[in-house]
Design an enzyme around this catalytic site. Structure first.
Site, PDB file in Angstrom:
ATOM      1  N   HIS A  80      13.793 -91.256  10.431  1.00  0.00           N
ATOM      2  CA  HIS A  80      13.207 -92.154   9.426  1.00  0.00           C
ATOM      3  C   HIS A  80      11.919 -91.602   8.833  1.00  0.00           C
ATOM      4  CE1 HIS A  80      10.772 -93.902  12.867  1.00  0.00           C
ATOM      5  NE2 HIS A  80       9.867 -93.950  11.906  1.00  0.00           N
ATOM      6  N   ASP A 111      18.174 -91.553  15.198  1.00  0.00           N
ATOM      7  CA  ASP A 111      16.840 -91.477  14.589  1.00  0.00           C
ATOM      8  C   ASP A 111      16.081 -90.217  15.008  1.00  0.00           C
ATOM      9  OD1 ASP A 111      14.696 -92.133  13.040  1.00  0.00           O
ATOM     10  OD2 ASP A 111      14.061 -93.878  14.181  1.00  0.00           O
ATOM     11  N   SER A 190       5.308 -92.279  14.623  1.00  0.00           N
ATOM     12  CA  SER A 190       6.740 -91.986  14.677  1.00  0.00           C
ATOM     13  C   SER A 190       7.003 -90.490  14.675  1.00  0.00           C
ATOM     14  CB  SER A 190       7.448 -92.621  13.480  1.00  0.00           C
ATOM     15  OG  SER A 190       7.430 -94.021  13.567  1.00  0.00           O
TER      16      SER A 190
END
Length: 449
Positions: A80, A111, A190
């Site tokens: 992402h 992911d 992230s």
């Protein structure tokens, strides 16, 4: 020996001891700083499509994230972080120079993504971080990354709170192994590494709105599965057996199927259209063992000391491999070898990436396939209650009315006003059932009819 000589010797020994301690301390500081030197700051300039006006794209936005160096002069991060990227820029620890990166492999279901940098100078003096094992609950971890609100690297310490299968928000319709921690994981974190004893035990990837002091990271079994998958230069994805397994704790029902009341075995309640699974398994079969794991009556297995969903036992295999399964059928045990593959039949029910949405315009009528992305776009301005029919078609009809399932439901996204469709009574944002009296199962049907 004189007092002066004795003092001189003591002073020399003391001096040497101090120098040794300083050297050890300096070495420890260098070792402690090593992981952060391999943590990478990532900037992605992304541009997403507008799903209810699929010929358009949103404006370009800059998104921030983190990553870390792995073997083979590559960078690991979250999918992402780089999705819909027009350009990806990476920066090393305390290095002002930007470098252009490219996506080598991406797994949207898990992911994860691997980046490469063409400029070989980027990897100079960068050591790859090694992967560790699945951490234990209550053990301490440290997250590294570049969260929003600052340009410098950030460190947060916490403990492992829980290990379970949870929904990966990036794809929206897959549940894979994840680890919860109270170490802060904020936007920008992230893709950064979660480290324990100088080894990476996970990749930071998501939080839950309203849940305080809780973040989640992708553990090493998922990371290793992804890296093994791409060894053949292609990413297939995590296998999906297509089984809906229910708790099987009713004594009466167990007696009906002649199954011992030993708290083992979970009942198959439904099967999705996965060819090999449909051939080898059926409703009311009872799963006793999957891939060497004993299945409990609540549909769980024991994995490295954690009680987890039995779906994990199928996910540990690579797409195309066979999983040994023991079932209870017709009052006795049976052994089967179940081929498992990555599944794309429910692609529209999850968020989609890498390909622009398909559409067809005729007489000002805009047709496009129904998808979760389309519903999310509508949800920005329209109450969800106004398109409950679409949710039913996408998620529930396959269980309640499998004979009526369309391979690709189509919606009339909008009507572009023109004299040719003046006084048209068909409303937009509706499922297309028929055109000229013929059932519509896909966008190709719309084009043909």
């Amino acid at each position: 020996m004189t007092n002066a000589c004795a003092l001189s010797i003591v002073h020399a020994v003391f001096k040497q001891t101090v120098l040794t301690l300083l050297a050890v301390a300096s070495l420890s500081v260098c070792q402690a700083a090593d992981p952060e030197r391999s943590v990478i700051q990532i900037f992605t300039f992304e541009q997403q499509p507008v799903w209810d006006a699929p010929w358009r794209f949103d404006s370009v936005r800059r998104m921030g994230g983190s990553g870390f160096v792995i073997r083979g002069k590559r960078i690991m991060t979250n999918a992402h972080v780089i999705s819909w990227g027009r350009q990806i820029i990476v920066r090393k620890y305390q290095d002002p120079k930007p470098y252009v990166a490219e996506v080598e492999y991406v797994g949207h279901d898990c992911d994860l993504a691997v980046l490469t940098v063409q400029d070989e100078h980027f990897f100079e003096h960068l050591e790859p971080l090694e992967l560790g094992d699945l951490p234990k609950v209550r053990s301490a971890v440290i997250t590294y990354g570049y969260p929003a609100g600052g340009e410098e690297i950030s460190y947060t310490r916490g403990v492992v709170s829980r290990i379970e299968l949870s929904t990966y928000a990036h794809i929206g319709n897959r549940r894979l192994l994840s680890v919860q921690t109270d170490a802060a994981i904020n936007p920008g974190n992230s893709g950064g590494p979660v480290i324990q004893e100088d080894r990476v035990v996970g990749v930071a990837f998501q939080g839950i709105a309203g849940l305080e002091n809780a973040g989640f990271f992708i553990p090493t079994p998922v990371i290793q599965h992804f890296l093994k998958d791409v060894e053949n230069k292609h990413y297939d994805g995590f296998p999906f057996a297509g089984l809906r397994v229910m708790e099987f704790q009713s004594p009466a029902y167990r007696r009906l199927l002649k199954l011992p009341d030993d708290n083992l075995g979970a009942r198959i309640d439904g099967i999705l259209p996965v060819t090999d699974t449909e051939k080898l398994l059926k409703v009311d079969d009872v799963l006793l063992r999957v891939g060497g794991f004993v299945v409990a009556s609540d549909g769980t297995i024991l994995y490295q000391g954690n009680r987890l969903s039995a779906a994990l036992a199928f996910q540990l295999a690579q797409s195309g491999e066979c999983v040994p399964v023991q079932i209870w059928r017709d009052g006795k045990k049976s052994e089967i070898s179940l081929p498992v593959h990555a599944y794309t039949g429910d692609r529209a029910a999850g968020y989609q990436y890498d390909a622009s949405p398909r559409y067809f315009v005729y007489g000002g009528l805009v047709f496009t396939p129904l998808s979760l992305d389309y519903l999310r776009t509508l949800g920005r301005n329209v109450p969800e209650s106004s398109f409950g029919e679409a949710y039913y078609e996408l998620y529930y009809q396959k269980y309640e009315e499998p004979g009526k399932v369309r391979s690709e439901p189509v919606v009339l996204a909008s009507v572009l006003a023109d004299a040719v469709n003046a006084n048209l009574t068909v409303r937009g944002r509706a499922i297309v059932d028929q055109i000229n009296g013929k059932r519509i199962d896909s966008l190709d049907d719309v084009v043909r009819i």
